[in-house]
Design a protein around this motif. Sequence first.
Motif, PDB file in Angstrom:
ATOM      1  N   ASP A 122     -30.130  30.903   9.112  1.00 45.26           N
ATOM      2  CA  ASP A 122     -31.151  31.781   8.570  1.00 45.26           C
ATOM      3  C   ASP A 122     -32.425  31.016   8.197  1.00 45.26           C
ATOM      4  N   SER A 123     -32.619  29.868   8.849  1.00 43.65           N
ATOM      5  CA  SER A 123     -33.807  29.055   8.595  1.00 43.65           C
ATOM      6  C   SER A 123     -35.062  29.901   8.786  1.00 43.65           C
ATOM      7  N   PRO A 124     -36.035  29.778   7.884  1.00 44.87           N
ATOM      8  CA  PRO A 124     -37.263  30.570   8.017  1.00 44.87           C
ATOM      9  C   PRO A 124     -38.231  30.065   9.075  1.00 44.87           C
ATOM     10  N   LEU A 125     -37.890  28.984   9.782  1.00 42.99           N
ATOM     11  CA  LEU A 125     -38.763  28.519  10.857  1.00 42.99           C
ATOM     12  C   LEU A 125     -38.906  29.624  11.904  1.00 42.99           C
ATOM     13  N   THR A 126     -40.134  29.895  12.294  1.00 45.67           N
ATOM     14  CA  THR A 126     -40.405  30.934  13.281  1.00 45.67           C
ATOM     15  C   THR A 126     -40.475  30.334  14.679  1.00 45.67           C
ATOM     16  N   ALA A 127     -40.542  31.206  15.667  1.00 46.65           N
ATOM     17  CA  ALA A 127     -40.697  30.747  17.045  1.00 46.65           C
ATOM     18  C   ALA A 127     -42.006  29.971  17.191  1.00 46.65           C
ATOM     19  N   GLU A 128     -43.037  30.421  16.521  1.00 43.64           N
ATOM     20  CA  GLU A 128     -44.331  29.753  16.574  1.00 43.64           C
ATOM     21  C   GLU A 128     -44.249  28.350  15.967  1.00 43.64           C
ATOM     22  N   ASN A 129     -43.536  28.228  14.824  1.00 45.13           N
ATOM     23  CA  ASN A 129     -43.357  26.920  14.187  1.00 45.13           C
ATOM     24  C   ASN A 129     -42.607  25.968  15.106  1.00 45.13           C
ATOM     25  N   LEU A 130     -41.502  26.431  15.666  1.00 50.37           N
ATOM     26  CA  LEU A 130     -40.675  25.580  16.521  1.00 50.37           C
ATOM     27  C   LEU A 130     -41.423  25.165  17.787  1.00 50.37           C
ATOM     28  N   TRP A 131     -42.220  26.048  18.326  1.00 51.66           N
ATOM     29  CA  TRP A 131     -43.010  25.728  19.523  1.00 51.66           C
ATOM     30  C   TRP A 131     -44.035  24.651  19.203  1.00 51.66           C
ATOM     31  N   LEU A 132     -44.599  24.711  18.009  1.00 56.39           N
ATOM     32  CA  LEU A 132     -45.506  23.653  17.586  1.00 56.39           C
ATOM     33  C   LEU A 132     -44.758  22.324  17.501  1.00 56.39           C
ATOM     34  N   GLY A 133     -43.546  22.341  16.935  1.00 57.55           N
ATOM     35  CA  GLY A 133     -42.743  21.126  16.865  1.00 57.55           C
ATOM     36  C   GLY A 133     -42.448  20.547  18.236  1.00 57.55           C
ATOM     37  N   VAL A 134     -42.102  21.413  19.175  1.00 52.84           N
ATOM     38  CA  VAL A 134     -41.831  20.973  20.550  1.00 52.84           C
ATOM     39  C   VAL A 134     -43.058  20.288  21.139  1.00 52.84           C
ATOM     40  N   ARG A 135     -44.211  20.896  20.985  1.00 52.92           N
ATOM     41  CA  ARG A 135     -45.439  20.361  21.595  1.00 52.92           C
ATOM     42  C   ARG A 135     -45.866  19.048  20.950  1.00 52.92           C
ATOM     43  N   ILE A 136     -45.680  18.941  19.630  1.00 54.51           N
ATOM     44  CA  ILE A 136     -46.034  17.695  18.951  1.00 54.51           C
ATOM     45  C   ILE A 136     -45.185  16.552  19.484  1.00 54.51           C
ATOM     46  N   GLU A 137     -43.881  16.774  19.516  1.00 53.81           N
ATOM     47  CA  GLU A 137     -42.973  15.703  19.955  1.00 53.81           C
ATOM     48  C   GLU A 137     -43.138  15.391  21.434  1.00 53.81           C
ATOM     49  N   ARG A 138     -43.497  16.391  22.216  1.00 59.05           N
ATOM     50  CA  ARG A 138     -43.750  16.166  23.641  1.00 59.05           C
ATOM     51  C   ARG A 138     -44.946  15.238  23.820  1.00 59.05           C
ATOM     52  N   LYS A 139     -45.992  15.467  23.022  1.00 59.95           N
ATOM     53  CA  LYS A 139     -47.176  14.622  23.096  1.00 59.95           C
ATOM     54  C   LYS A 139     -46.880  13.188  22.644  1.00 59.95           C
ATOM     55  N   LEU A 140     -45.980  13.049  21.668  1.00 64.08           N
ATOM     56  CA  LEU A 140     -45.653  11.720  21.138  1.00 64.08           C
ATOM     57  C   LEU A 140     -44.544  11.036  21.936  1.00 64.08           C
ATOM     58  N   GLY A 141     -43.920  11.757  22.859  1.00 67.57           N
ATOM     59  CA  GLY A 141     -42.886  11.162  23.693  1.00 67.57           C
ATOM     60  C   GLY A 141     -41.537  10.994  23.014  1.00 67.57           C
ATOM     61  N   ASP A 142     -41.294  11.727  21.925  1.00 64.67           N
ATOM     62  CA  ASP A 142     -40.002  11.644  21.236  1.00 64.67           C
ATOM     63  C   ASP A 142     -39.087  12.714  21.823  1.00 64.67           C
ATOM     64  N   LYS A 143     -38.310  12.346  22.835  1.00 66.78           N
ATOM     65  CA  LYS A 143     -37.486  13.298  23.563  1.00 66.78           C
ATOM     66  C   LYS A 143     -36.396  13.920  22.692  1.00 66.78           C
ATOM     67  N   ASN A 144     -35.795  13.115  21.826  1.00 64.49           N
ATOM     68  CA  ASN A 144     -34.714  13.645  20.985  1.00 64.49           C
ATOM     69  C   ASN A 144     -35.227  14.729  20.044  1.00 64.49           C
ATOM     70  N   ALA A 145     -36.351  14.457  19.389  1.00 69.20           N
ATOM     71  CA  ALA A 145     -36.919  15.446  18.477  1.00 69.20           C
ATOM     72  C   ALA A 145     -37.387  16.679  19.239  1.00 69.20           C
ATOM     73  N   GLU A 146     -37.982  16.454  20.408  1.00 71.47           N
ATOM     74  CA  GLU A 146     -38.437  17.581  21.223  1.00 71.47           C
ATOM     75  C   GLU A 146     -37.265  18.477  21.603  1.00 71.47           C
ATOM     76  N   GLN A 147     -36.168  17.870  22.040  1.00 68.70           N
ATOM     77  CA  GLN A 147     -35.004  18.640  22.453  1.00 68.70           C
ATOM     78  C   GLN A 147     -34.368  19.384  21.284  1.00 68.70           C
ATOM     79  N   SER A 148     -34.433  18.781  20.090  1.00 67.16           N
ATOM     80  CA  SER A 148     -33.886  19.443  18.910  1.00 67.16           C
ATOM     81  C   SER A 148     -34.644  20.736  18.608  1.00 67.16           C
ATOM     82  N   TYR A 149     -35.975  20.666  18.615  1.00 67.81           N
ATOM     83  CA  TYR A 149     -36.776  21.867  18.369  1.00 67.81           C
ATOM     84  C   TYR A 149     -36.595  22.870  19.513  1.00 67.81           C
ATOM     85  N   ALA A 150     -36.525  22.359  20.749  1.00 62.62           N
ATOM     86  CA  ALA A 150     -36.386  23.231  21.906  1.00 62.62           C
ATOM     87  C   ALA A 150     -35.062  23.988  21.860  1.00 62.62           C
TER      88      ALA A 150
END
Length: 267
Positions: free
Chosen positions: A219-247
């Motif tokens: 029931d985490s309050p993170l929204t789809a918009e929040n998680l998509w931002l997390g994915v894009r940030i980690e994608r830009k920084l090259g952190d695959k593990n963090a990107e996959q977690s948000y994805a």
Amino acid sequence: MRLLLYAGLVLGMAGCATQHSGEPGDQTGNAPMKITTRMQAIAKVHTELAAQYYERAQLGVAIEELGKALLAEPDYAPAYNVRGLINMALHEDRQAEEDFQHSLHLDSSSSETHNNYGWFLCQRGKERDSIKHFMTALKNPLYSTPEKSYLNAGVCSRKGGNAKEAEEFLQKALILRPNMPEALLGLAELSFSGGDYAGAKSYFIRFIQSGDYSSQHSDSPLTAENLWLGVRIERKLGDKNAEQSYALQLRKRFPDARETQLMLQGQ
């Protein structure tokens, strides 16, 4: 930015409409007002009830309570403030604007009414006009929640295309309330848009830490918009593990969201 301010958005509304003691309240609150007559006391009670019904989205009952408040005291400024919020929610824009303006005519010192009217103007595409009201709200030394007006000013400045001003306002909100999640999220989005991906990640992590946004909670309050931002940030920084977690969270919790489709399309 879809904050729940803000509105909005913005900004949750857990308090009541007439916090005359000057204690911290929400967007429906009002500056201290001395109750001098029995009719004003009656108006105060019905306005507070109206605000509570408004917060529960029981708008019809809220309007009935305001009718009782204004019958008791036709010039009770807080009642027009709350009615402005209700008409805003109903998209009765002309009536909402008249209510906010009349409330300010009766009590020009109300920071909460200036804040609410500013948010209304911002949501109706009048961002520059909205900033004036947020700044007026902040001039009142008795305003108990100035961080909300700084937050709203930041959101509306960004909406109006002024990223530098938006950052300044959001930083001021954080000075007053260091763990304010909406301000942290806003700064994460601003940093990402400006190409400062390390800064965006720093703010985004602080945003997650400011509340119970752990991936372990369904029931985490993170929204789809929040998680998509997390994915894009980690994608830009090259952190695959963090990107996959948000994805993974995005796909699992919001399979039909627009943000999920953008991610799956490789955008």
